[in-house]
Design a protein around this motif. Structure first.
Motif, PDB file in Angstrom:
ATOM      1  N   SER A 152       0.827  -1.205   0.000  1.00  0.00           N
ATOM      2  CA  SER A 152       0.000   0.000   0.000  1.00  0.00           C
ATOM      3  C   SER A 152       0.862   1.255   0.000  1.00  0.00           C
ATOM      4  N   PRO A 204      -1.412   1.727   6.102  1.00  0.00           N
ATOM      5  CA  PRO A 204      -2.557   1.948   5.210  1.00  0.00           C
ATOM      6  C   PRO A 204      -3.334   3.245   5.422  1.00  0.00           C
ATOM      7  N   PRO A 225      -5.674   4.795   1.471  1.00  0.00           N
ATOM      8  CA  PRO A 225      -4.546   4.059   0.879  1.00  0.00           C
ATOM      9  C   PRO A 225      -4.820   3.602  -0.544  1.00  0.00           C
ATOM     10  N   PHE A 227      -3.730   0.371  -3.018  1.00  0.00           N
ATOM     11  CA  PHE A 227      -3.205  -0.992  -2.874  1.00  0.00           C
ATOM     12  C   PHE A 227      -2.805  -1.589  -4.217  1.00  0.00           C
ATOM     13  N   GLY A 278     -10.026  -0.754  -1.860  1.00  0.00           N
ATOM     14  CA  GLY A 278      -9.339  -2.031  -1.765  1.00  0.00           C
ATOM     15  C   GLY A 278     -10.150  -3.166  -2.370  1.00  0.00           C
TER      16      GLY A 278
END
Length: 407
Positions: free
Chosen positions: A107, A112, A147, A149, A223
């Motif tokens: 990340s 995160p 974040p 990813f 995510g």
């Protein structure tokens, strides 16, 4: 040449072969069928019974009982010995006939949420701890970021290769993939802010919680999208508690979508928060996340007695988790056969009595009420057996006997 000690290879492969034999046995397939029937609301031969030792593993498989010398081998040895111990307990334990290597997610930022969530402080010999939350002032909330990813397949494949080298032909290795974040928004919130300040914020600074929950929801949702778009997702309907038929028919053209997965969360951090505020500050943020999945469980150790209606409004809810503190009669009435009930037991009520009779009475009363409904009997979060080394087997035998009586 293997990098692992020869003696460790022998230990791990012997344990893995025994576990593989169990996982592919007719008995384990019968257990899976029992779980599938309950979670699909079909009538099983009896309700599945399962326990999760958690912290009590330190008593059941202590470090001094391990044979391996390499640290990585010892970690694998622990897991395999735990599976074999559970076979002795005799509950409806199941596990896959392969070793899972999860996809490793990276990340940006590396932490995160843009802030470091540690450390855990005030640890005890039995594992007690509290977090030192990074958001100590209202101004600190500005440091939280959403974040980005991506999967680190090089690291994942390296780990899979190492596991295949360790296990040899004793057990196959599979790369599996779940999203990098889960809908457990209350857990992220507590780790970031801490329980005491969180309660104050809800009362006196609610706008801060709404802003933070919006960021957390956005991060989890991003995510989920990255994981689905990657094409790496694998199904998760073969685990205890959520073992079922393939969700929404299973994968399409070799790809697993979020709608083919189970997901779940709870509201433990909001146990003492009113139903209206729990819905406003937590459930309303979790619902868009649950909407992405095909099947959902909800609840853990919190008392949901006065929040049942709100939980039943969760999209795709399949399993209602009724804790030892939630009114079972109200849950049965509200679910009305539309959901599977996971009836959770009190760990303290199971491990502390010297006499099994109060445990038997409690199980008999509850299972009699649950007759005709789809339900599971689950005992979790055990931290000690309190000097009763055979208690898990005793509990499992009682629960299975009474589940069969009231099937």
């Amino acid at each position: 040449m293997s990098p692992f000690p020869t003696s460790d290879l022998g230990v791990v492969r012997d344990l893995a072969a025994r576990c593989f034999e169990l996982a592919t046995s007719e008995e384990y397939e019968a257990r899976r069928r029992r779980w599938r029937d309950v979670n699909e609301r079909r009538k099983p031969d009896r309700a599945p019974v399962w326990c999760r030792p958690a912290g009590v593993w330190r008593e059941l498989v202590p470090p001094e009982s391990l044979a391996c010398t390499d640290a990585g081998c010892r970690q694998v040895e622990v897991v395999l010995r735990q599976h074999l111990y559970k076979e002795g307990v005799g509950d409806d334990h199941i596990f896959d006939p392969w070793w899972s290597v999860p996809v490793r997610w990276r990340s940006d930022p590396p932490d995160p949420w843009g802030v470091h969530l540690g450390p855990q402080v005030a640890s005890t010999s039995l594992g007690g701890f509290r977090y030192d939350p990074p958001l100590k002032t209202p101004e600190d909330f500005e440091a939280v970021t959403v974040p980005q990813f991506w999967p680190d397949m090089e690291a994942t494949e390296r780990q899979a290769s190492q596991m295949a080298d360790l296990l040899g032909e004793a057990m196959p290795v599979r790369v599996t993939c779940a999203p990098p974040l889960a809908p457990t928004l209350g857990t992220y919130l507590e780790k970031l802010r801490g329980m005491g300040p969180l309660m104050e914020d809800l009362a006196f600074r609610p706008h801060l919680i709404h802003r933070l929950m919006a960021k957390l929801t956005e991060g989890v949702l991003d995510g989920l999208r990255v994981a689905e778009d990657s094409g790496l997702l694998t199904t998760n309907h073969t685990e205890p508690m959520i073992c079922s038929d393939p969700v929404e028919g299973g994968e399409t053209d070799g790809r697993v979508a979020l709608r083919n997965l189970w997901s779940g969360a709870n509201s433990q951090e909001f146990d003492q928060v009113s139903p209206a505020m729990t819905e406003e500050f937590l459930l309303n943020y979790q619902k868009p996340l649950f909407q992405q999945f095909g099947a959902v469980w909800y609840g853990c150790c919190e008392n949901l007695t006065h929040k049942i209606a709100a939980v039943l409004r969760i999209p795709n809810l399949r399993v209602f988790v009724c804790s030892a503190w939630t009114d079972l009669d109200r849950v049965i009435e509200a679910c009305d056969g539309r959901h599977t009930i996971m009836w959770r037991q009190s760990a303290a009520a199971v491990v502390f009595p010297d006499d099994l009779e109060p445990i038997r009475r409690h199980l008999d009363e509850g299972l009699r009420k649950l007759q005709g409904h789809s339900y599971q009997v689950v005992l979790r979060e055990l931290e000690t057996l309190q000097g009763h080394p055979n208690r898990l087997r005793e509990w499992a035998n009682l629960a299975k006997e009474l589940a069969a009586r009231w099937a």
